[in-house]
Design an enzyme around this catalytic site. Sequence first.
Site, mmCIF file in Angstrom:
data_model
loop_
_atom_site.group_PDB
_atom_site.id
_atom_site.type_symbol
_atom_site.label_atom_id
_atom_site.label_comp_id
_atom_site.label_asym_id
_atom_site.label_seq_id
_atom_site.Cartn_x
_atom_site.Cartn_y
_atom_site.Cartn_z
ATOM 1 C CG ASP A 1 9.035 -32.816 -29.486
ATOM 2 O OD1 ASP A 1 9.229 -34.028 -29.101
ATOM 3 O OD2 ASP A 1 9.051 -31.938 -28.729
ATOM 4 C CG ASN B 1 2.619 -34.390 -18.968
ATOM 5 O OD1 ASN B 1 1.177 -34.326 -19.368
ATOM 6 N ND2 ASN B 1 3.518 -35.135 -19.564
ATOM 7 C CG HIS C 1 0.933 -37.080 -16.098
ATOM 8 N ND1 HIS C 1 1.963 -37.251 -16.933
ATOM 9 C CD2 HIS C 1 1.385 -36.942 -14.792
ATOM 10 C CE1 HIS C 1 2.834 -37.208 -16.454
ATOM 11 N NE2 HIS C 1 2.822 -36.937 -14.907
ATOM 12 C CG ASP D 1 -2.797 -38.882 -21.138
ATOM 13 O OD1 ASP D 1 -1.681 -39.037 -21.439
ATOM 14 O OD2 ASP D 1 -3.273 -39.523 -20.255
ATOM 15 C CD GLU E 1 7.411 -34.979 -25.330
ATOM 16 O OE1 GLU E 1 8.520 -34.392 -25.072
ATOM 17 O OE2 GLU E 1 6.848 -35.994 -24.865
#
Length: 403
Positions: free
Chosen positions: A276, A284, A289, A293, A319
């Site tokens: 994780d 973010n 964002h 990504d 994630e």
Amino acid sequence: MIKHRRDFLRLSSNHLIMLLDIHTLLVAVALATAFCAGARLLLWRMHLAIPGLSRWFLAGVSAVITFVMIFAYGKLQWLPLLSSAQLFAVIGLILSWDGFRRFMGKPPLRFLVLLGMAAVGLVLILIAQTQYSVATKAVSNAVLVAVLSLLIARDLLFSPTQNTPAVRATGYIYAINGAVFLIRALIARESPEIVDLLNPNGVAAFMLLWLLCSMIAITLGMVLMTTERLQADLDNQANHDPLTGALNRRSCGLLYEKAMAYSRRHKLPISVLMMDLDEFKKVNDYLGHDFGDKVLCRFVTEAQNILREEDVFCRFGGEEFVALLPNTSSDTALMVANRLRNAFKIDSDLIETTKSHQSFAITVSMGVAEHQQDESFESLLRRADTALYLAKDKGRNCCELAE
């Protein structure tokens, strides 16, 4: 040997001619070729994103022009029409070859190569035309068609990446076509009149029927190749995460069953990594964002570089990622996890947010668990997840081994 084959073909063709008129058969071939070109046009317009389909359509148009010119030559007996028909036949094969290469992801034929092959074909045809030699014309045309057909067959049959049934079947058709025209060239050296497509006493009916069947079969092969391509794309979309390209959660469960069956059969260990990204919401919120990504994609790249080919790596959600490591004990899996964690860590001094002007590190925490006897996949994941939360509680950016 050639004489016996020639006599056999002449006798067989004479029986066939009793049922088929050459001009009628030629019209049928031209119409069938036109329908095939129409099918290729629809295929291209329906799937514009697939490379090579436009070349297939143009090759079909060249084939139609070829047979129309042969038919016109039969009516007018004007030799330039026959030479032009031969040239369009060569152009059609070159376009088909280029289309197949594009479809299979190979480098397309360069313009100079295309121009050179067309020029060679034109020169040979002009030589035959100026010599007024029927034998030279027939042999040169047959050799050109045979060579191009065999080149196409080579690319289709020996492709390391595209080895599907439709590709192989289409390759075999081109290989057979190459063999047919090589035999035609051998016979034409001795008796060119026998292979003349307009000679009712030769093997014209056989050749026209072969051209009719091969044109339909090749077009069907193109349709099936496209269908296989679309099915492969659908399977890829169903099994992979669209953002990162990693396997998705559905695929992870399916591949786990296969890996577990192999491990039980050979009594080998199997471990799982639950991963994780730390404080990904902060990434973010502060960096956007789009940047988030890119971080996800970077992590997938790092994981794929470190994990083995037989390991299963997937995006489990958001994630969160999971890796299945066959034939791997928990101790070895922990070393792999730490290697991946260190490779992924981004230097926090290089990242400065515009909102808080405070830098922070982008890291990953991991939980490691080894499969226990008769344990389910869900239980294995729960133990790895518990170890992951323990790593989070210890300050993140570390790996913990499940009990």
